[in-house]
Structures are given as C-alpha cells and as structure tokens.
Design an enzyme around this catalytic site. Structure first.
Site, short mmCIF file in Angstrom:
data_model
loop_
_atom_site.label_atom_id
_atom_site.label_comp_id
_atom_site.label_asym_id
_atom_site.label_seq_id
_atom_site.Cartn_x
_atom_site.Cartn_y
_atom_site.Cartn_z
N VAL A 9 9.25 5.51 -7.14
CA VAL A 9 9.67 6.78 -7.37
C VAL A 9 11.14 6.67 -8.23
O VAL A 9 11.44 7.56 -8.78
CB VAL A 9 10.04 7.47 -5.81
CG1 VAL A 9 11.25 6.57 -5.13
CG2 VAL A 9 10.43 9.01 -6.30
N TYR A 56 -2.82 -3.06 0.90
CA TYR A 56 -1.49 -3.57 0.73
C TYR A 56 -1.04 -3.79 2.21
O TYR A 56 -0.62 -4.82 2.48
CB TYR A 56 -0.53 -2.67 -0.04
CG TYR A 56 1.01 -2.99 -0.16
CD1 TYR A 56 1.20 -4.10 -1.19
CD2 TYR A 56 1.84 -2.20 0.48
CE1 TYR A 56 2.41 -4.44 -1.20
CE2 TYR A 56 3.21 -2.64 0.39
CZ TYR A 56 3.57 -3.79 -0.59
OH TYR A 56 4.87 -4.06 -0.66
N ARG A 63 11.10 7.31 6.50
CA ARG A 63 11.25 5.74 6.72
C ARG A 63 12.75 5.40 6.92
O ARG A 63 13.55 5.84 6.02
CB ARG A 63 10.63 4.99 5.53
CG ARG A 63 9.94 3.77 5.67
CD ARG A 63 9.61 3.16 4.51
NE ARG A 63 8.16 3.24 4.47
CZ ARG A 63 7.32 3.14 3.21
NH1 ARG A 63 8.10 3.11 2.07
NH2 ARG A 63 6.22 3.33 3.31
P1 NAD Z 1 6.73 -6.57 -8.63
O1 NAD Z 1 5.48 -6.06 -8.83
O2 NAD Z 1 7.96 -6.40 -9.65
O3 NAD Z 1 6.48 -8.05 -8.31
C1 NAD Z 1 5.66 -8.97 -7.88
C2 NAD Z 1 5.07 -10.14 -8.65
O4 NAD Z 1 4.14 -10.74 -8.05
C3 NAD Z 1 4.91 -9.79 -10.11
O5 NAD Z 1 5.73 -10.43 -11.04
C4 NAD Z 1 3.36 -10.15 -10.22
O6 NAD Z 1 3.02 -10.36 -11.64
C5 NAD Z 1 3.20 -11.21 -9.16
N1 NAD Z 1 1.98 -11.32 -8.68
C6 NAD Z 1 1.07 -10.30 -8.27
N2 NAD Z 1 -0.01 -11.03 -8.03
C7 NAD Z 1 0.07 -12.28 -8.05
C8 NAD Z 1 -0.92 -13.18 -7.72
N3 NAD Z 1 -2.01 -13.19 -7.28
N4 NAD Z 1 -0.66 -14.39 -8.14
C9 NAD Z 1 0.84 -14.96 -8.63
N5 NAD Z 1 1.58 -13.83 -9.14
C10 NAD Z 1 1.37 -12.58 -8.67
O7 NAD Z 1 7.18 -6.17 -7.11
P2 NAD Z 1 8.75 -6.59 -6.47
O8 NAD Z 1 9.28 -5.07 -6.00
O9 NAD Z 1 9.55 -7.55 -6.91
O10 NAD Z 1 8.03 -7.07 -5.08
C11 NAD Z 1 8.04 -8.43 -4.62
C12 NAD Z 1 7.80 -8.63 -3.35
O11 NAD Z 1 8.56 -7.80 -2.37
C13 NAD Z 1 6.25 -8.15 -3.12
O12 NAD Z 1 5.50 -9.03 -2.38
C14 NAD Z 1 6.57 -6.81 -2.44
O13 NAD Z 1 5.27 -6.69 -1.47
C15 NAD Z 1 7.80 -7.00 -1.51
N6 NAD Z 1 8.12 -5.84 -1.29
C16 NAD Z 1 9.15 -4.95 -2.45
C17 NAD Z 1 9.82 -3.72 -2.04
C18 NAD Z 1 10.48 -3.21 -3.00
O14 NAD Z 1 10.81 -2.05 -2.62
N7 NAD Z 1 10.74 -3.67 -4.07
C19 NAD Z 1 9.55 -3.44 -0.61
C20 NAD Z 1 8.71 -4.01 0.36
C21 NAD Z 1 8.22 -5.21 -0.15
N1 UDP Z 2 7.13 9.96 -5.37
C1 UDP Z 2 7.32 11.16 -5.94
N2 UDP Z 2 7.47 11.21 -7.18
C2 UDP Z 2 7.12 10.03 -8.03
C3 UDP Z 2 6.77 8.86 -7.25
C4 UDP Z 2 6.80 8.70 -5.91
O1 UDP Z 2 7.75 12.16 -5.31
O2 UDP Z 2 6.89 9.96 -9.33
C5 UDP Z 2 7.14 9.96 -3.78
C6 UDP Z 2 5.95 9.02 -3.27
O3 UDP Z 2 4.89 10.05 -2.94
C7 UDP Z 2 6.66 8.66 -2.00
C8 UDP Z 2 8.23 8.38 -2.39
O4 UDP Z 2 8.50 8.91 -3.53
O5 UDP Z 2 6.83 9.63 -0.85
C9 UDP Z 2 8.34 6.90 -2.48
O6 UDP Z 2 7.29 6.23 -3.28
P1 UDP Z 2 7.11 4.82 -3.74
O7 UDP Z 2 5.81 4.62 -4.58
O8 UDP Z 2 8.42 4.56 -4.66
O9 UDP Z 2 7.10 3.94 -2.58
P2 UDP Z 2 6.54 3.97 -1.11
O10 UDP Z 2 5.81 5.28 -1.00
O11 UDP Z 2 5.55 2.85 -1.16
O12 UDP Z 2 7.40 3.99 -0.42
#
Ligand code: NAD
Ligand code: UDP
Ligand code: UDP
Length: 315
Positions: free
Chosen positions: A188, A146, A278
């Site tokens: 989380v 990722y 973060r």
């Molecule tokens: P999510 O998993 O709900 O959405 C991702 C979407 O992409 C899903 O609908 C999935 O089916 C689709 N997808 C995955 N692989 C694919 C492929 N090969 N072709 C077509 N579609 C595909 O996650 P989200 O939280 O909505 O995240 C959306 C974007 O934002 C992602 O790129 C993620 O990395 C980025 N992002 C999200 C967060 C967050 O906290 N939500 C933080 C940082 C970055």
């Molecule tokens: N985490 C937790 N319990 C859970 C899921 C996640 O304590 O049931 C912690 C995880 O280890 C991380 C933080 O919560 O330290 C955020 O996790 P998340 O998977 O939401 O996002 P990311 O690690 O990608 O920021």
C-alpha cells in the site's frame, strides 16, 4: 567489537538490503543470499565494492553450505501480489528455506533469526495483538501460502530449538515501509506514493476503513539487530512494529498532502481475507530489547516520498 560472519537470506530485498548495510557499518562480514525473485542487485550495488560483502545468487529451497556465526532468514516475497503469483513456491520458500537455514545453524552452531510476520495473527479477533494471541488464519485461502508458510517456519524454529538446542530468535514484523521498496511492489505505501507522485488515482481497496500500523525501515532494522543480540535464552516471538494505527483512507490523505499531489481517491474491491485491523502490542520489545520506534508516519513518509521522487525523476 569482534567481526562476525553473518548470513542474510533475502539480502537483496527491501529490508534485507538495509540490514546488510547496517551490519557492514557495524564492522561485520556479510554474506547476502538471494534468488532475486523480488529483490534486485540495484538494492545492494553500493555494497558490492566492500571486501566484507559477498553476494550469492541462490534459492533457499536448496541446501547451502557456508560457515557463519549468525543467520538472518528474510528470504520470502512479502507483498501479496508477489507471494500469490506462485503460491507453491512461496510455501516452499518459507518452509524449506527455514529447514535449510536451521540445518545450517545446527551444523555451524550459529544463532539464527527468523523474519516472521504479523500475518501469523491473520484477520485478528484480538486487538491490538500481543505475542500470546494465536491468530485467526484461513488455512485454504489465497493468503494462506504466506501466512501458513510463516506459521510453519515458526514451528520449525521452535522444534529445532527444543529438539536440537538451536539458538533461535523470532520476530513478528508488522507492516514496514521506506526507501528501496520496489515501485511495482504492490504494497500500500509504495502504491500510494507512486500514484500520488504521478498524479494518478489512488487505489483504496474496500471502504478504506481497514487499519494497519506502519513502521519506518530504520526503526525496524534497529529492532531486528537488537533481537539478534538479545540475552541468551530469549527466543521471542517478539512483535516489532509501530503501534500508531491508521486507516487506509487516512494513509491516502496523508500521502496526497505530503506529496503535494492532485490525485483523487478511487475505490476497488477488497481482496479476499484482507485483515480488517492490525496493531502490535510492543511491551515485550520495550522490556527485553529496550526498543521502540522513533520515526513518525509523517516523517517516514516524507523520507520515502523523497526517495521515490529521485527514483522516478519526478520533481
Ligand atoms: P522483499 O520482497 O523486498 O524481500 C524478500 C527477498 O527475498 C527478495 O530479495 C527476494 O528476491 C528474496 N527471495 C524470495 N524467495 C527466495 C528464495 N526462494 N531464495 C532466495 N531468496 C528469495 O520483502 P521485504 O519487505 O524486504 O521482506 C523481507 C522479509 O521480512 C520477508 O521474509 C517478509 O516476509 C518479512 N516481513 C516483511 C514485512 C514488511 O512489511 N516489509 C512485514 C512482515 C514480514
Ligand atoms: N491496499 C489498498 N490499496 C493498494 C494496496 C493495498 O487499499 O493499492 C490495502 C490492502 O487491501 C490492505 C492494506 O492496504 O488492506 C495493506 O496492504 P499491503 O498489501 O500493503 O499489506 P498487508 O495486507 O499484507 O498488510
Ligand atoms: N543443510 C544445509 N546446510 C547445512 C546443513 C544442513 O543446507 O550446512 C540442510 C540439509 O540439506 C537438510 C536441512 O538443512 O535438508 C536440515 O538439516 P538437518 O541436519 O537438520 O536435517 P537432516 O539432514 O538430518 O535431514
């Protein structure tokens, strides 16, 4: 406002579905592309009757030919359990997905925005994180598919900009939560809320002292659209997130309180390479986009808990 043709990859996911909805509300013509790996038709069912909305089931690792003015590239699983399920597919999605959407942007002369992530900073040694920080990422760990996939996508965006003049915008999204997260997403906020509503044990990984900064989805989408429509030549990367910083223990306690839950906290092993802290510096977003979050964690959690109550039928 002139109606734009806008492609949203990952449009059936958590963030993508909110983005499609907002873009339609603003009078645009939206094409949503998704392979439904972590997304769901349920997230976009309410948009299906709109003549200006189209859903295409498609994998972004394959070429795509459509005619559009703007592209938001969100396709990629975002939850650690999902992106680690098939790490090779995750890497392909980030890298080949970026390549194909950039090729499309180049051919159509479209503006393209990449949904990058705070994960590009890895387990940061600089705190809080400004955009100038280059990160501390393990290239060979379980999160690398990722983190490094997203870093390579940023590289491709900037190379297409320098080499072909593609009009790029890059945002680095910090942890975002809200309605339409999947109950089984594994992140989380959704885990804690679902556990609290079911009066099950709340699972904290590690000692719960690690921190995250949580942004409510509406604020995030607002920042994303502002970035897409920002001044010519401003490429970013720009942090979009909420600078409020909380430990996982504080988050667990707040969720228990707001859900009125009897859940107890239990401790589980900390996953490998889990970042300890973060928090975004958002000065650039304030200056360039006149953007900052407006919804507090307490308010956003209350709204998200309400969503999950209805989804799970727990009152
Ligand atoms: P999510 O998993 O709900 O959405 C991702 C979407 O992409 C899903 O609908 C999935 O089916 C689709 N997808 C995955 N692989 C694919 C492929 N090969 N072709 C077509 N579609 C595909 O996650 P989200 O939280 O909505 O995240 C959306 C974007 O934002 C992602 O790129 C993620 O990395 C980025 N992002 C999200 C967060 C967050 O906290 N939500 C933080 C940082 C970055
Ligand atoms: N985490 C937790 N319990 C859970 C899921 C996640 O304590 O049931 C912690 C995880 O280890 C991380 C933080 O919560 O330290 C955020 O996790 P998340 O998977 O939401 O996002 P990311 O690690 O990608 O920021
Ligand atoms: N591509 C696409 N749709 C388009 C234009 C290109 O999916 O409308 C894909 C194309 O298949 C290629 C990638 O985007 O694999 C990169 O395209 P580019 O034109 O930059 O590279 P080239 O085709 O020259 O390798």
């Amino acid at each position: 406002m002139q109606r734009k043709r806008i492609l949203v990859t990952g449009g059936a996911g958590f963030l993508g579905s909110h983005l499609c909805e907002k873009l339609l509300d603003q009078g645009n013509d939206v094409i949503c592309v998704d392979n439904l790996f972590t997304g769901s038709k349920d997230n976009i069912r309410h948009l299906m009757d709109n003549n200006y909305f189209e859903f295409i089931r498609h994998d972004v690792t394959q070429p795509l030919y459509v005619e559009v003015d703007q592209i938001y590239n969100l396709a990629c699983p975002a939850s650690p359990i999902h992106y680690q399920h098939d790490p090779i597919a995750t890497g392909k999605t980030s890298i080949m997905g970026a390549l194909n959407t950039l090729g499309l942007a180049k051919r159509c002369n479209a503006r393209i925005l990449q949904a990058s992530t705070s994960e590009v900073y890895g387990d940061p040694e600089v705190h809080p994180q400004p955009e100038t920080y280059r990160g501390c990422v393990n290239p060979i760990g379980p999160r690398s598919c990722y983190d490094e996939g997203k870093r390579m996508a940023e590289t491709l965006f900037f190379d297409y900009n320098r080499q072909h003049g593609v009009d790029i915008k890059v945002i680095r999204i910090f942890n975002t939560y809200g309605p339409r997260m999947s109950a089984h997403d594994g992140r989380v906020v959704s885990n804690f809320i679902v556990q609290a509503l079911n009066n099950e044990d709340i699972t904290i990984y590690g000692d719960g002292k690690q921190t995250r900064s949580f942004c409510y989805v509406d604020d995030l989408i607002d920042g994303m659209i502002k970035m897409m429509n920002s001044r010519d030549g401003f490429t970013g990367p720009v942090n979009i997130g909420n600078p409020g910083e909380f430990t996982m223990l504080e988050l667990a306690e707040l969720v228990i309180k707001l859900a009125g839950s009897d859940s107890k906290i239990v401790y589980k092993p900390l996953p490998q390479d889990d970042p300890m802290q973060r928090r975004p510096v958002i000065d650039l977003a304030k200056k360039e986009l006149d953007w900052e979050p407006t919804i507090s964690l307490e308010e956003g959690l209350a709204r998200t808990i309400e969503y999950f109550r209805i989804l799970l039928g727990i009152y």
